[in-house]
Design an enzyme around this catalytic site. Structure first.
Site, PDB file in Angstrom:
ATOM      1  N   LYS A  10       0.815  -1.225   0.000  1.00 31.47           N
ATOM      2  CA  LYS A  10       0.000   0.000   0.000  1.00 31.47           C
ATOM      3  C   LYS A  10       0.855   1.285   0.000  1.00 31.47           C
ATOM      4  CE  LYS A  10      -4.031  -2.041   2.270  1.00 31.47           C
ATOM      5  NZ  LYS A  10      -5.045  -1.813   3.319  1.00 31.47           N
ATOM      6  N   TYR A  50     -12.490  -1.889  -3.986  1.00 36.74           N
ATOM      7  CA  TYR A  50     -13.001  -1.953  -2.610  1.00 36.74           C
ATOM      8  C   TYR A  50     -14.524  -1.819  -2.549  1.00 36.74           C
ATOM      9  CZ  TYR A  50      -8.423  -1.944  -0.244  1.00 36.74           C
ATOM     10  OH  TYR A  50      -7.190  -2.285   0.259  1.00 36.74           O
ATOM     11  N   ASN A 113      -1.887   0.384   6.814  1.00 35.66           N
ATOM     12  CA  ASN A 113      -1.482  -0.914   7.369  1.00 35.66           C
ATOM     13  C   ASN A 113      -0.612  -1.733   6.399  1.00 35.66           C
ATOM     14  OD1 ASN A 113      -3.481  -1.646   5.610  1.00 35.66           O
ATOM     15  ND2 ASN A 113      -4.690  -2.834   7.077  1.00 35.66           N
ATOM     16  N   HIS A 116      -2.362  -5.368   1.690  1.00 29.37           N
ATOM     17  CA  HIS A 116      -3.686  -6.003   1.560  1.00 29.37           C
ATOM     18  C   HIS A 116      -3.453  -7.433   1.091  1.00 29.37           C
ATOM     19  CE1 HIS A 116      -7.739  -6.926   0.088  1.00 29.37           C
ATOM     20  NE2 HIS A 116      -7.119  -7.434  -0.955  1.00 29.37           N
ATOM     21  N   GLU A 127      -9.635 -10.833  -7.524  1.00 25.05           N
ATOM     22  CA  GLU A 127      -8.702  -9.705  -7.368  1.00 25.05           C
ATOM     23  C   GLU A 127      -7.512  -9.835  -8.323  1.00 25.05           C
ATOM     24  OE1 GLU A 127      -7.918  -9.601  -3.127  1.00 25.05           O
ATOM     25  OE2 GLU A 127      -9.902  -8.781  -2.707  1.00 25.05           O
TER      26      GLU A 127
HETATM   27  P1  CMP Z   1      -7.671  -4.193   3.562  1.00 26.18           P
HETATM   28  O1  CMP Z   1      -7.306  -5.587   3.920  1.00 26.18           O
HETATM   29  O2  CMP Z   1      -6.972  -3.587   2.402  1.00 26.18           O
HETATM   30  O3  CMP Z   1      -9.257  -4.116   3.293  1.00 26.18           O
HETATM   31  C1  CMP Z   1     -10.013  -2.960   3.521  1.00 26.18           C
HETATM   32  C2  CMP Z   1      -9.243  -1.890   4.223  1.00 26.18           C
HETATM   33  O4  CMP Z   1     -10.023  -0.909   4.850  1.00 26.18           O
HETATM   34  C3  CMP Z   1      -8.455  -2.526   5.351  1.00 26.18           C
HETATM   35  O5  CMP Z   1      -7.395  -3.272   4.827  1.00 26.18           O
HETATM   36  C4  CMP Z   1      -8.085  -1.315   6.188  1.00 26.18           C
HETATM   37  O6  CMP Z   1      -6.843  -0.747   5.798  1.00 26.18           O
HETATM   38  C5  CMP Z   1      -9.214  -0.367   5.876  1.00 26.18           C
HETATM   39  N1  CMP Z   1     -10.035  -0.191   7.058  1.00 26.18           N
HETATM   40  C6  CMP Z   1     -10.691  -1.113   7.750  1.00 26.18           C
HETATM   41  N2  CMP Z   1     -11.349  -0.560   8.792  1.00 26.18           N
HETATM   42  C7  CMP Z   1     -11.071   0.740   8.746  1.00 26.18           C
HETATM   43  C8  CMP Z   1     -11.434   1.829   9.552  1.00 26.18           C
HETATM   44  N3  CMP Z   1     -12.223   1.689  10.620  1.00 26.18           N
HETATM   45  N4  CMP Z   1     -10.945   3.038   9.211  1.00 26.18           N
HETATM   46  C9  CMP Z   1     -10.156   3.174   8.124  1.00 26.18           C
HETATM   47  N5  CMP Z   1      -9.786   2.165   7.320  1.00 26.18           N
HETATM   48  C10 CMP Z   1     -10.229   0.962   7.637  1.00 26.18           C
END
Ligand code: CMP
Length: 139
Positions: A10, A50, A113, A116, A127
């Site tokens: 990311k 998403y 984070n 993904h 995906e």
């Molecule tokens: P990912 O696995 O990429 O799938 C969806 C993403 O949404 C997740 O990782 C997080 O990075 C993001 N996400 C999930 N919950 C929250 C939240 N409460 N606030 C902001 N981002 C979120």
């Protein structure tokens, strides 16, 4: 059994020059990177990718974040790749992630984070097909 999963390095990680460290981690943990490209997502692509989260309160922020810097999209191959990648990624929120996982090592927040990974074999196939044509995947 050899399986494929889909991964995104990311914006927070590409911005901090962590692509090489994350790829080294993946290879050391038994994944083969069988397709990879660095791209700058459009808002349309990020929203489509998403779409399952479109009614969540964080959807708008998530899309803006994902288009803020380049990302690296990847296809990873390993035995039980989907489950195994979810284990080594760690919990969505780095604060809750186990020591030694990618998100614990590199993640900054629930949004930033670092990676993904697909949550099921079915979604992995969807995906992967979203970003790669068959000829771009070379095991
Ligand atoms: P990912 O696995 O990429 O799938 C969806 C993403 O949404 C997740 O990782 C997080 O990075 C993001 N996400 C999930 N919950 C929250 C939240 N409460 N606030 C902001 N981002 C979120």
């Amino acid at each position: 059994m050899k399986e494929r999963t889909f991964s995104i390095i990311k914006p927070d990680a590409t911005q901090r020059n962590l692509t090489g460290k994350i790829n080294a981690f993946l290879e050391e943990h038994g994944f083969r990177i069988i397709a990879q490209k660095r791209i700058h997502l459009s808002r349309r692509e990020a929203s489509q990718f998403y779409a399952v989260h479109k009614d969540r309160p964080f959807f708008g922020e998530l899309v803006e974040y994902m288009v803020s810097q380049p990302v690296v999209v990847q296809v990873l191959e390993a035995d039980d790749a989907v489950t195994k990648y979810r284990e080594v990624m760690g919990a969505t929120n780095p604060k809750d992630a186990t020591d030694g996982t990618i998100r614990k090592l590199f993640g900054e927040s629930i949004e930033r984070n670092s990676v993904h990974g697909s949550d099921s074999k079915e979604n992995a196939a969807i995906e992967i097909a979203f970003f790669f044509s068959g000829t771009e995947i070379v095991g």
